[in-house]
Design a protein around this motif. Sequence first.
Motif, mmCIF file in Angstrom:
data_model
loop_
_atom_site.group_PDB
_atom_site.id
_atom_site.type_symbol
_atom_site.label_atom_id
_atom_site.label_comp_id
_atom_site.label_asym_id
_atom_site.label_seq_id
_atom_site.Cartn_x
_atom_site.Cartn_y
_atom_site.Cartn_z
ATOM 1 N N GLU A 1 3.033 9.893 -9.908
ATOM 2 C CA GLU A 1 2.400 10.533 -10.955
ATOM 3 C C GLU A 1 1.706 11.770 -10.931
ATOM 4 O O GLU A 1 1.536 12.415 -11.754
ATOM 5 C CB GLU A 1 1.199 9.451 -10.883
ATOM 6 C CG GLU A 1 1.767 7.869 -11.421
ATOM 7 C CD GLU A 1 0.567 6.931 -11.432
ATOM 8 O OE1 GLU A 1 -0.533 7.214 -11.422
ATOM 9 O OE2 GLU A 1 1.065 5.804 -12.066
ATOM 10 N N THR A 2 1.339 11.956 -9.628
ATOM 11 C CA THR A 2 0.634 13.317 -9.441
ATOM 12 C C THR A 2 1.752 14.320 -9.454
ATOM 13 O O THR A 2 1.633 15.428 -10.235
ATOM 14 C CB THR A 2 0.103 13.370 -8.001
ATOM 15 O OG1 THR A 2 -0.878 12.334 -7.788
ATOM 16 C CG2 THR A 2 -0.678 14.906 -7.812
ATOM 17 N N LYS B 1 -0.539 13.024 1.463
ATOM 18 C CA LYS B 1 -0.159 11.773 1.092
ATOM 19 C C LYS B 1 1.059 11.203 1.677
ATOM 20 O O LYS B 1 1.383 10.190 1.976
ATOM 21 C CB LYS B 1 -0.575 11.236 -0.452
ATOM 22 C CG LYS B 1 -2.129 11.617 -0.864
ATOM 23 C CD LYS B 1 -2.027 11.329 -2.240
ATOM 24 C CE LYS B 1 -3.716 11.382 -2.610
ATOM 25 N NZ LYS B 1 -3.640 10.872 -3.906
ATOM 26 N N THR C 1 3.729 5.473 -5.520
ATOM 27 C CA THR C 1 3.579 5.609 -6.986
ATOM 28 C C THR C 1 2.436 6.616 -7.309
ATOM 29 O O THR C 1 2.747 7.553 -8.395
ATOM 30 C CB THR C 1 2.991 4.342 -7.502
ATOM 31 O OG1 THR C 1 4.205 3.299 -7.284
ATOM 32 C CG2 THR C 1 3.057 4.255 -9.059
ATOM 33 N N GLU C 2 1.358 6.715 -6.699
ATOM 34 C CA GLU C 2 0.353 7.699 -7.009
ATOM 35 C C GLU C 2 0.958 9.030 -6.883
ATOM 36 O O GLU C 2 0.632 9.927 -7.546
ATOM 37 C CB GLU C 2 -0.863 7.439 -5.989
ATOM 38 C CG GLU C 2 -2.029 8.387 -6.417
ATOM 39 C CD GLU C 2 -3.191 7.866 -5.473
ATOM 40 O OE1 GLU C 2 -4.050 9.032 -5.295
ATOM 41 O OE2 GLU C 2 -3.174 7.019 -4.695
ATOM 42 N N ALA D 1 2.124 1.871 -3.535
ATOM 43 C CA ALA D 1 1.393 2.367 -4.330
ATOM 44 C C ALA D 1 1.003 3.622 -4.131
ATOM 45 O O ALA D 1 0.781 4.592 -5.197
ATOM 46 C CB ALA D 1 0.082 1.543 -4.244
ATOM 47 N N THR D 2 0.781 4.141 -3.061
ATOM 48 C CA THR D 2 0.573 5.547 -2.578
ATOM 49 C C THR D 2 1.782 6.489 -2.921
ATOM 50 O O THR D 2 1.671 7.563 -3.639
ATOM 51 C CB THR D 2 0.602 5.863 -1.098
ATOM 52 O OG1 THR D 2 -0.634 4.963 -0.473
ATOM 53 C CG2 THR D 2 0.148 7.314 -0.674
ATOM 54 N N GLU E 1 0.793 -1.274 -0.060
ATOM 55 C CA GLU E 1 0.007 0.123 -0.032
ATOM 56 C C GLU E 1 0.850 1.398 -0.082
ATOM 57 O O GLU E 1 0.517 2.121 -0.726
ATOM 58 C CB GLU E 1 -1.034 0.051 1.160
ATOM 59 C CG GLU E 1 -2.142 -0.969 1.163
ATOM 60 C CD GLU E 1 -2.910 -1.107 2.497
ATOM 61 O OE1 GLU E 1 -2.579 -0.193 3.399
ATOM 62 O OE2 GLU E 1 -3.509 -1.956 2.416
#
Length: 580
Positions: free
Chosen positions: A342-343, A371, A338-339, A335-336, A332
């Motif tokens: 991307e942002t 985040k 990576t998010e 994933a965060t 998790e």
Amino acid sequence: FCGWWFGPKVGGEQVWAFHPSRTVTTPPTSGWKVPYDGPVDATFLIAADRKTASEERKQKQQAEAKKHAEETRAAGFIRMALVKLKSAKPDDFASIEEEVQAAMKKELDACGKEKAKVQLECDNQLKQAKERVEKLKESQVKAEPLLKEFEGIVAAAEAAVEALSKKGGDAKLKELTGKVQAGTDLVKENGSVMASDSSFPKMLQRLNVCKSALKKGETQGKLDAAAAKLASYDANKDGVLDRAEIKKYAKSEFKLDMPDKTVDEIISALAPGGKGVQKESFLRLKMQIGIARERAIDAERRKQREQREKEVEELKVQLRAKVEVIAKQVAEAEATCTEVKETMSTLKNKPGETPQKCTDLIPKLDEVEAKSKATREAMASTRKALADLKEGVAKDVIGWLNSEVKPLYGKLKNVDRQLGQNGHFCKRLRINADKRLKSELEKIQKEALAVIRAQQKAKDLSGDAVFEAMSSTKDGEKVVEESGFVSFFEKCEATEKPSADDLRRLFAFWDENGDGVLSQERTGELVRHFMKVMKKTVLTDGVGIKDSQSVRTLEPGEVVELLGQPVSEGEVEVMRVKAR
């Protein structure tokens, strides 16, 4: 007298010719004065006989080589005699010394250049040999009583060995042990002194033979004791240990409960077809019982190991489940991360692309930072969970557990690195956004104040009048709300004015307390208009110059606040403004 002289012999008083040269290193071939005090005789010439010189040189070298060989032979002959001094003893030192002296007398003169060196060597080695022989004599004097004592001990030990071989018994073995120990102690304390006598090595060898006999006797004694121990369990004294007697012996001596099957196997191996083990096989029986005991111990160890392996497998199942839960948390976090990455990529401006508005950029940065913060907190919790997972884990499991969680630590490290890079980039974007936001707000503020002042000039409005136009009553108090603030600008006659969104941003910027309203005092601070005096001018108490009284002269650099719009004086046709 310097130069070259020619005569019948070297150093003679008679000379035939003379040459004055001082530089040449060989006899000059010409230029000789004949006689020595006469003129140069051109016919007197000298030439070298090279063949004769070469033969003479060769003969000279051969003679020198022969002489050197003779010197080497003579020195070697003397040194061979000197070597014997190193092993000389009191009984043969005199004869060796005579031999050395004879060699010196015969060959010393033939040593040539080595004569002095050989003489020094001879003197030193004779001196050292004499000192060593004297010490040996002293040692022999001291060693004589010790050797006599040692001889008596060795003889007594040999007698004890003979008695032990005939009769045996603990008394004889004890006696031999005492004699051997006495001899060993004497050698340990005085061996260096006794070693000076040639008889010592033989006596030492005899003592070692006695030590071997002692060791053999001790071993036989232990075997006899073991056999006697076994024989004591022969209850019926028939010279045979049956099954019950063997089991009793194993239980009493080895704390081993032997099953009947094992006892039968031992009896079958040691006494095929018999009912028990014969006396001559008692020691072999002891060995078989020892083997059976080791097998029993091995079986118990195997049982414990298998039980532990089962417990470890169950523990691994439990730990693996916990590791999987932690792995999900790490996934998790990845994933965060990576998010967030991307942002962040959407926030980067490509070459030639118009930068995003600060109003759009800052909320995204806030979201990214929130985040990232949550991810860091989750990672800290994950690390604590990994540390707690290892707490109290046994040593035979910790290695396996480390191999299981090692990939998770690697992933956490990568997430840490990525978050650090994102945080650094986000910080730079925020700094740039704050600078741009400040610049944009300053521009909007400048435009808004220009609109207000244009409206004041057009409608002849004072600062209080502007407040009245913007304000409304809230909770019984006159304040400027956002809607009234925007509405005021919409009613202004200026063609170029900030948009409604920009006005709302400006209102929030001016609302320092965050109350959602602007007080009359705050509004007055914002719309006040100040001007700087550029050159000397007169401050009067009225608009008209003739009808008013002079108050004072304003100096360049002073700042005044405008209380109205500039108006024409009328008579003088100059613009005047009310100020303080």
